[in-house]
Design a protein around this motif. Structure first.
Motif, short mmCIF file in Angstrom:
data_model
loop_
_atom_site.label_atom_id
_atom_site.label_comp_id
_atom_site.label_asym_id
_atom_site.label_seq_id
_atom_site.Cartn_x
_atom_site.Cartn_y
_atom_site.Cartn_z
N ASN A 228 80.01 28.85 72.79
CA ASN A 228 80.13 28.77 71.32
C ASN A 228 78.86 28.27 70.66
OD1 ASN A 228 82.47 27.57 72.94
ND2 ASN A 228 83.57 28.40 71.19
N GLN A 229 77.83 27.95 71.42
CA GLN A 229 76.70 27.20 70.88
C GLN A 229 75.91 27.92 69.81
OE1 GLN A 229 73.76 26.87 74.28
NE2 GLN A 229 72.62 28.23 72.89
N ASN A 230 76.11 29.23 69.66
CA ASN A 230 75.44 30.00 68.61
C ASN A 230 76.46 30.62 67.66
OD1 ASN A 230 73.13 29.57 70.39
ND2 ASN A 230 72.14 31.17 69.19
N THR A 231 77.45 29.83 67.28
CA THR A 231 78.48 30.33 66.37
C THR A 231 77.87 30.80 65.05
OG1 THR A 231 80.26 29.02 67.37
CG2 THR A 231 80.53 29.65 65.05
N PHE A 232 76.82 30.13 64.59
CA PHE A 232 76.17 30.54 63.34
C PHE A 232 75.75 32.00 63.40
CE2 PHE A 232 72.28 29.92 65.76
CZ PHE A 232 71.38 30.81 65.19
N GLN A 233 75.33 32.45 64.56
CA GLN A 233 74.80 33.81 64.75
C GLN A 233 75.90 34.79 65.15
OE1 GLN A 233 72.11 33.95 68.07
NE2 GLN A 233 70.96 35.70 67.26
N ILE A 234 76.79 34.34 66.01
CA ILE A 234 77.87 35.20 66.49
C ILE A 234 78.75 35.64 65.33
CG2 ILE A 234 80.01 35.20 67.84
CD1 ILE A 234 78.53 33.36 69.86
N GLU A 235 79.15 34.71 64.48
CA GLU A 235 80.03 35.07 63.36
C GLU A 235 79.35 36.04 62.40
OE1 GLU A 235 83.27 31.51 63.04
OE2 GLU A 235 81.65 31.50 61.57
N GLN A 236 78.07 35.85 62.18
CA GLN A 236 77.35 36.76 61.28
C GLN A 236 77.34 38.17 61.84
OE1 GLN A 236 76.35 36.53 58.33
NE2 GLN A 236 74.69 37.98 57.99
N LEU A 237 77.05 38.31 63.13
CA LEU A 237 77.02 39.64 63.75
C LEU A 237 78.40 40.29 63.74
CD1 LEU A 237 74.67 38.79 66.76
CD2 LEU A 237 74.18 40.48 64.96
N VAL A 238 79.43 39.52 64.05
CA VAL A 238 80.79 40.07 64.07
C VAL A 238 81.20 40.52 62.67
CG1 VAL A 238 83.22 39.55 64.53
CG2 VAL A 238 81.46 38.72 66.10
N SER A 239 80.83 39.76 61.65
CA SER A 239 81.21 40.13 60.28
C SER A 239 80.57 41.44 59.86
CB SER A 239 80.82 39.00 59.31
OG SER A 239 79.43 39.02 59.01
N HIS A 240 79.53 41.86 60.57
CA HIS A 240 78.86 43.12 60.27
C HIS A 240 79.22 44.22 61.27
CE1 HIS A 240 76.22 42.11 56.85
NE2 HIS A 240 76.26 40.89 57.35
N GLY A 241 80.29 44.01 62.03
CA GLY A 241 80.82 45.11 62.83
C GLY A 241 80.47 45.12 64.31
N TYR A 242 80.22 43.95 64.89
CA TYR A 242 79.95 43.88 66.33
C TYR A 242 81.07 43.12 67.04
CZ TYR A 242 75.18 45.43 65.41
OH TYR A 242 74.08 46.17 65.02
N ILE A 243 81.31 43.47 68.28
CA ILE A 243 82.16 42.68 69.17
C ILE A 243 81.22 41.86 70.04
CG2 ILE A 243 83.76 42.74 71.11
CD1 ILE A 243 84.96 45.30 69.92
N VAL A 244 81.37 40.54 70.01
CA VAL A 244 80.49 39.65 70.77
C VAL A 244 81.29 38.97 71.88
CG1 VAL A 244 78.98 37.64 70.71
CG2 VAL A 244 78.97 39.27 68.80
N VAL A 245 80.72 39.01 73.08
CA VAL A 245 81.37 38.45 74.27
C VAL A 245 80.54 37.26 74.76
CG1 VAL A 245 82.19 38.93 76.61
CG2 VAL A 245 82.18 40.76 74.88
N GLY A 246 81.05 36.04 74.56
CA GLY A 246 80.34 34.83 74.96
C GLY A 246 80.75 34.36 76.34
N ILE A 247 79.77 34.05 77.18
CA ILE A 247 80.01 33.66 78.57
C ILE A 247 79.72 32.17 78.75
CG2 ILE A 247 79.41 34.11 80.98
CD1 ILE A 247 78.10 36.77 79.96
N ASP A 248 80.64 31.44 79.38
CA ASP A 248 80.35 30.10 79.86
C ASP A 248 79.90 30.21 81.32
OD1 ASP A 248 80.58 28.10 77.99
OD2 ASP A 248 82.70 27.70 78.34
#
Length: 475
Positions: A228-248
């Protein structure tokens, strides 16, 4: 500060001012003041949640009640004798100002920070998976037969009618507070604020039908980071139509909390050895490869029917921070499914080097000027040699038409959410974190929009060269 926190503190400061300076303070007025303060505190506790940074403000609430109780217990002649002298008034006023300053400063220095609202047209949904790779042994535990297990979170464009409470930034905040404390060498209680931070994502929301399928991006965190450490960036990309898969990356993340409650804490590793890091990166590449295999299975047949046919597996990219950035670079080189990659300040560790002719696929490197100049600040000769050898691997980054963005007045952790934790971080590190995050978002979206969504460039090609905030190189 949050809304009710601000209202509560402001009201209590005004109430204390009234108690000090008002000539006629009736018993009824004192009780009303206490009642209003108590009601605001109750609303704050129920709606926002109480936290230790607000203890001085909470204590203010009982002041009028204590004065009222003291008046009831005192005799009339004692009340007359207790008229404040000028010296006493000055002392009380000074103490009240100091106390009010502390009550305001604590929640401001350690705020419940918020993420900026994503600018895209989509709402955000999220689900979490616990995946075990039965083909790989876990090498970071002493138990024989352990298999590599990864926690994975997927964010996706949600239906415009999706409703629900925003999910917390960290669902097991007390575990992560302990992890941050251990890794950063700071008291655990400082990080309890993370438990109150909300995101813009809705758990298990319906996926949007606005588009038939959405490009997929893998995200890989840095050493001791988390998915989750880049939520600022992940949410922005998803709001513009991307599916983001974050790995721990288990045992290399702050903490991994598995679906049955088991916790895998960070295991310190030889982060000052290039040979070790090159080898360790191979394991992270295997993690990313396994996750991408699992994502392909979801795209074909999701048991929950959410992602079946909705993931555009012909347009897959990857981005990462630090060691995760190095992992993204290696995945771009080795995995034909990755069409474009973004490396955010990640030294180019891993098995393969960027050839003299450059990479044959789209690549964007973002670097902090502080990281590029890190060897200049070191005194240990071995560390200096390590960094010089590592930075030599950057020679061909921009060759072949790729991009290298060198950001001015930037630090390594500015590419993550961490500096949002406290404005003191920004002051100490000299990074305007909100401004930097917008810059990262704008250019990472422009990069992926062009190569995965076939949209024309809006920024990258138009801004080659030197700028006050960055230098963008292409050769």
């Amino acid at each position: 500060m949050r809304s009710f926190e601000m209202l509560f503190v402001v009201f209590n400061i005004l109430l204390i001012g009234w108690l000090i300076f008002a000539r006629n303070k009736s018993q009824r007025g004192l009780l009303i003041g206490f009642g209003i303060s108590a009601i605001i505190m109750l609303m704050h506790g129920v709606i926002e949640g109480m936290r230790w940074q607000m203890i001085p403000a909470y204590a203010m609430t009982v002041v009028p009640l204590a004065i009222a109780a003291g008046r009831l217990m005192s005799k009339p002649e004692e009340r007359i004798a207790k008229k404040a002298s000028r010296a006493k008034l000055v002392t009380v006023t000074a103490l009240a100002v100091i106390y009010s300053f502390v009550a305001v400063a604590l929640p401001l220095i350690l705020p419940v920070f918020t993420f900026e609202k994503p600018t895209g047209p989509y709402k955000i949904g999220t689900v979490t998976f616990d995946w075990k790779d039965e083909q790989r042994e876990e090498t970071l535990t002493p138990e024989p037969g352990d298999k590599r297990e990864l926690m994975v979170q997927i964010w996706y464009p949600a239906d415009s009618k999706a409703k629900g409470k925003p999910v917390p930034y960290l669902s097991d905040s007390y575990i992560f507070a302990k992890g941050y404390s251990t890794i950063l060498g700071m008291p655990k209680f400082l990080f309890t604020t993370f438990g109150y931070v909300k995101t813009h994502a809705i758990e298990n929301a319906e996926i949007s039908n606005q588009e038939p399928a959405y490009p997929v991006l893998l995200f890989s965190h840095g050493f001791s980071g988390h998915k989750n450490q880049n939520t600022f960036q992940i949410e922005q990309l998803v709001s513009h139509g991307y599916i983001v898969v974050g790995i721990d990356h288990t045992y290399s993340s702050t903490a991994s909390v598995f679906s049955d409650g088991r916790v895998a804490n960070y295991v310190p590793q030889e982060t000052e050895s290039i040979a070790y890091l090159d080898k360790a990166n191979e394991g992270w590449v295997e993690d990313a490869t396994f996750v991408l295999n699992q994502v392909e299975k979801l795209a074909k047949n999701d048991p929950d029917q959410r992602f079946t046919g909705r993931m555009d597996m012909q347009n897959v990219g990857m981005f990462g921070h630090s060691f995760g950035g190095a992992t993204s670079t290696q995945m771009l080189i080795t995995d034909s499914r990755i069409k474009a990659a973004l490396n955010m300040d990640g030294v180019l560790y891993g098995k393969l080097r960027i050839p003299a002719s450059g990479l044959e696929k789209p690549f964007l490197m973002m670097s902090a000027d502080d990281s590029l100049n890190s060897a200049q600040h070191m005194r240990d000769k071995e560390l200096i040699k390590m960094m010089e050898d590592a930075l030599a691997r950057y020679e061909h980054v921009a060759v072949g038409g790729n991009y290298w963005m060198k950001m001015n007045d930037m630090k390594h952790m500015g590419f993550s959410d961490l500096y949002l934790f406290s404005p003191l971080y920004e002051q100490m590190e000299g990074v305007d974190i909100r401004k930097v995050h917008r810059l990262i978002n704008d250019y990472s979206q422009d990069f992926f929009d062009h190569y995965l969504r076939q949209q024309p460039f809006k920024l990258l090609e138009q801004n080659i060269g030197d700028h006050p905030e960055f230098t963008l190189q292409k050769s």
